[in-house]
Design a protein around this motif. Structure first.
Motif, PDB file in Angstrom:
ATOM      1  N   ASP A  84      -5.436  10.268   0.396  1.00 11.83           N
ATOM      2  CA  ASP A  84      -4.595   9.525   1.194  1.00 11.83           C
ATOM      3  C   ASP A  84      -5.229   8.631   2.287  1.00 11.83           C
ATOM      4  OD1 ASP A  84      -2.413   8.736   2.771  1.00 11.83           O
ATOM      5  OD2 ASP A  84      -1.804  10.834   3.415  1.00 11.83           O
ATOM      6  N   ARG A  85      -5.702   7.334   1.837  1.00 12.20           N
ATOM      7  CA  ARG A  85      -6.265   6.559   2.875  1.00 12.20           C
ATOM      8  C   ARG A  85      -5.562   5.335   3.365  1.00 12.20           C
ATOM      9  NH1 ARG A  85     -11.867   7.573   2.334  1.00 12.20           N
ATOM     10  NH2 ARG A  85     -11.887   6.232   4.226  1.00 12.20           N
ATOM     11  N   ARG A  86      -4.438   5.500   3.359  1.00 14.36           N
ATOM     12  CA  ARG A  86      -3.336   4.410   3.623  1.00 14.36           C
ATOM     13  C   ARG A  86      -3.783   3.519   4.815  1.00 14.36           C
ATOM     14  NH1 ARG A  86       2.223   7.497   2.948  1.00 14.36           N
ATOM     15  NH2 ARG A  86       0.815   9.198   3.773  1.00 14.36           N
ATOM     16  N   THR A  87      -4.183   4.460   5.945  1.00 15.05           N
ATOM     17  CA  THR A  87      -4.164   3.563   7.322  1.00 15.05           C
ATOM     18  C   THR A  87      -5.603   2.859   6.988  1.00 15.05           C
ATOM     19  OG1 THR A  87      -5.070   5.654   8.262  1.00 15.05           O
ATOM     20  CG2 THR A  87      -2.853   5.073   8.888  1.00 15.05           C
TER      21      THR A  87
ATOM     22  N   PRO B 144      -3.753  13.364  -4.316  1.00 16.52           N
ATOM     23  CA  PRO B 144      -3.112  12.187  -3.654  1.00 16.52           C
ATOM     24  C   PRO B 144      -4.184  10.890  -3.929  1.00 16.52           C
ATOM     25  CG  PRO B 144      -3.976  13.138  -1.992  1.00 16.52           C
ATOM     26  CD  PRO B 144      -4.027  14.109  -3.016  1.00 16.52           C
TER      27      PRO B 144
ATOM     28  N   VAL C 299       1.002  -1.089   0.043  1.00 18.58           N
ATOM     29  CA  VAL C 299       0.132   0.042  -0.073  1.00 18.58           C
ATOM     30  C   VAL C 299       0.925   1.230   0.155  1.00 18.58           C
ATOM     31  CG1 VAL C 299      -1.778   1.363   1.413  1.00 18.58           C
ATOM     32  CG2 VAL C 299      -1.721  -1.314   1.261  1.00 18.58           C
ATOM     33  N   ARG C 300       0.793   2.198  -1.044  1.00 12.26           N
ATOM     34  CA  ARG C 300       1.588   3.320  -1.230  1.00 12.26           C
ATOM     35  C   ARG C 300       0.779   4.666  -1.494  1.00 12.26           C
ATOM     36  NH1 ARG C 300       2.087   0.465  -5.769  1.00 12.26           N
ATOM     37  NH2 ARG C 300       2.250   1.622  -7.678  1.00 12.26           N
ATOM     38  N   LEU C 301       1.394   5.689  -1.321  1.00 10.81           N
ATOM     39  CA  LEU C 301       0.659   6.858  -1.698  1.00 10.81           C
ATOM     40  C   LEU C 301       1.627   7.542  -3.054  1.00 10.81           C
ATOM     41  CD1 LEU C 301      -1.332   9.210  -0.871  1.00 10.81           C
ATOM     42  CD2 LEU C 301       0.399  10.281   0.284  1.00 10.81           C
TER      43      LEU C 301
ATOM     44  N   THR D 238      -4.192   6.556  -3.379  1.00  9.50           N
ATOM     45  CA  THR D 238      -3.525   5.152  -2.549  1.00  9.50           C
ATOM     46  C   THR D 238      -3.430   4.047  -3.367  1.00  9.50           C
ATOM     47  OG1 THR D 238      -4.367   6.039  -0.232  1.00  9.50           O
ATOM     48  CG2 THR D 238      -4.018   3.767  -0.511  1.00  9.50           C
TER      49      THR D 238
ATOM     50  N   VAL E 217      -7.196   1.941   4.514  1.00  6.68           N
ATOM     51  CA  VAL E 217      -6.979   0.709   3.384  1.00  6.68           C
ATOM     52  C   VAL E 217      -6.200  -0.492   4.151  1.00  6.68           C
ATOM     53  CG1 VAL E 217      -5.792   0.083   1.170  1.00  6.68           C
ATOM     54  CG2 VAL E 217      -7.139   1.959   1.390  1.00  6.68           C
ATOM     55  N   THR E 218      -5.143  -0.190   4.765  1.00 11.18           N
ATOM     56  CA  THR E 218      -4.275  -1.218   5.420  1.00 11.18           C
ATOM     57  C   THR E 218      -5.264  -1.895   6.525  1.00 11.18           C
ATOM     58  OG1 THR E 218      -2.366   0.098   5.233  1.00 11.18           O
ATOM     59  CG2 THR E 218      -2.583  -1.613   6.896  1.00 11.18           C
TER      60      THR E 218
END
Length: 108
Positions: free
Chosen positions: A91-94, A52, A41-43, A54, A96-97
């Motif tokens: 930016d939904r990295r957290t 941004p 998972v990256r931005l 994800t 999505v993770t």
């Protein structure tokens, strides 16, 4: 007691007590459990006019459309998929993770 003596004693005990319940069958040690791949998972902002996105990569190609639809529904956001990547807007990295881990995937 040597292991051969112990095994012989165990066999004799089991033959003398046929009414003992049989144990549950255990899976063989060498059988591999089907595990899901580790996802990245990256931005990214490059090529998107500074906005941004994800990106999730490393997905199995046969179920990428279902996973993308589930993520977009859970996160209430837009996105798309192509090739072997899913793009989620923002930016939904957290988020999505966390959603991927809830689905059983391993992430970076």
């Amino acid at each position: 007691m040597k292991s051969n003596d112990m095994q012989a004693a165990l066999q004799a005990f089991l033959q003398n007590n046929p009414d003992l319940p049989q144990g549950e069958d255990r899976p063989a040690e060498n059988e591999k459990k089907t595990s899901l791949p580790r996802l990245i998972v990256r931005l990214e902002t490059k090529g998107r006019k500074g906005k941004p996105a994800t990106i999730i990569s490393g997905l199995p190609a046969d179920s990428i459309d279902k996973i993308a639809a589930e993520l977009k529904r859970k996160l209430a956001t837009g996105g798309s998929y192509r090739d072997d990547e899913i793009l989620i807007q923002g930016d939904r990295r957290t988020d999505v993770t966390a959603a991927l881990r809830a689905m059983g995937f391993k992430t970076n």
